[in-house]
Design a protein around this motif. Structure first.
Motif, PDB file in Angstrom:
ATOM      1  N   TRP A   9       0.833  -1.202   0.000  1.00  0.00           N
ATOM      2  CA  TRP A   9       0.000   0.000   0.000  1.00  0.00           C
ATOM      3  C   TRP A   9       0.869   1.254   0.000  1.00  0.00           C
ATOM      4  CZ3 TRP A   9      -5.274   0.996  -0.114  1.00  0.00           C
ATOM      5  CH2 TRP A   9      -6.091  -0.132  -0.187  1.00  0.00           C
ATOM      6  N   MET A  10       1.888   1.261   0.840  1.00  0.00           N
ATOM      7  CA  MET A  10       2.750   2.446   0.921  1.00  0.00           C
ATOM      8  C   MET A  10       3.468   2.682  -0.405  1.00  0.00           C
ATOM      9  SD  MET A  10       4.174   2.065   4.818  1.00  0.00           S
ATOM     10  CE  MET A  10       5.029   3.644   4.901  1.00  0.00           C
ATOM     11  N   ALA A  11       3.986   1.632  -1.013  1.00  0.00           N
ATOM     12  CA  ALA A  11       4.677   1.773  -2.298  1.00  0.00           C
ATOM     13  C   ALA A  11       3.712   2.285  -3.365  1.00  0.00           C
ATOM     14  CB  ALA A  11       5.296   0.441  -2.704  1.00  0.00           C
ATOM     15  N   ASP A  19       8.757   5.640   6.596  1.00  0.00           N
ATOM     16  CA  ASP A  19       7.996   6.657   7.323  1.00  0.00           C
ATOM     17  C   ASP A  19       7.174   5.942   8.394  1.00  0.00           C
ATOM     18  OD1 ASP A  19       6.091   8.499   8.250  1.00  0.00           O
ATOM     19  OD2 ASP A  19       5.908   9.473   6.290  1.00  0.00           O
ATOM     20  N   GLU A  20       7.725   5.876   9.598  1.00  0.00           N
ATOM     21  CA  GLU A  20       7.084   5.102  10.672  1.00  0.00           C
ATOM     22  C   GLU A  20       5.721   5.651  11.054  1.00  0.00           C
ATOM     23  OE1 GLU A  20       9.543   3.939  13.984  1.00  0.00           O
ATOM     24  OE2 GLU A  20      11.326   4.018  12.717  1.00  0.00           O
ATOM     25  N   ARG A  21       5.576   6.962  11.037  1.00  0.00           N
ATOM     26  CA  ARG A  21       4.290   7.566  11.400  1.00  0.00           C
ATOM     27  C   ARG A  21       3.210   7.154  10.398  1.00  0.00           C
ATOM     28  NH1 ARG A  21       2.722  13.644  11.065  1.00  0.00           N
ATOM     29  NH2 ARG A  21       0.765  13.588  12.209  1.00  0.00           N
ATOM     30  N   ARG A  25      -0.108   4.641  11.060  1.00  0.00           N
ATOM     31  CA  ARG A  25      -1.480   5.038  10.722  1.00  0.00           C
ATOM     32  C   ARG A  25      -2.103   4.037   9.748  1.00  0.00           C
ATOM     33  NH1 ARG A  25       0.357  10.257   9.009  1.00  0.00           N
ATOM     34  NH2 ARG A  25      -1.057  10.030   7.266  1.00  0.00           N
ATOM     35  N   LEU A  26      -1.339   3.645   8.725  1.00  0.00           N
ATOM     36  CA  LEU A  26      -1.853   2.703   7.732  1.00  0.00           C
ATOM     37  C   LEU A  26      -2.132   1.344   8.366  1.00  0.00           C
ATOM     38  CD1 LEU A  26      -2.628   1.935   4.862  1.00  0.00           C
ATOM     39  CD2 LEU A  26      -0.201   1.462   4.429  1.00  0.00           C
TER      40      LEU A  26
END
Length: 108
Positions: A9-11, A19-21, A25-26
């Motif tokens: 999803w992040m990619a 990005d840990e934050r 959240r995700l």
């Protein structure tokens, strides 16, 4: 069956994989979605990594509280493959090798 993987999803959204934050959240939203799906009787695969036992225990207890069967599968990979994946993830995120990837090159 629904598979939820924060890295993918992040990619896809162009979010830095480190990005840990954003990851927190995700993962929180994906876990909320997973619980909704479990309540509807769907099978859910969480591909979160679960590096810490407390993370595994939390999700296991949350799923069991919904009355669903829980299975934990650990997929082992050789150290050189793990290092290759770290380096690839760092490259996709537009970073140089991470400290973890750098230590891989020294230990393999």
């Amino acid at each position: 069956m629904v598979r939820l993987c924060p890295d993918e999803w992040m990619a896809a959204l162009g979010i830095d994989l480190f990005d840990e934050r954003a990851r927190d959240r995700l993962e929180g939203r994906l876990w909320e979605h997973a619980r909704e799906l479990l309540r509807l009787g769907r099978t859910v695969i969480l591909e979160f990594g679960f590096w810490a036992r407390c993370e595994r225990d939390e999700k296991r207890a949350g799923a069991r509280a919904l009355g669903v069967w829980v299975e934990l599968h650990c997929l082992a990979a050789p150290a050189d493959e793990l290092c290759r994946r770290l380096e690839a993830a760092a490259g996709r995120a537009g970073r140089g090798p991470s400290r973890s990837a750098a230590s891989c090159s020294r230990s393999t």
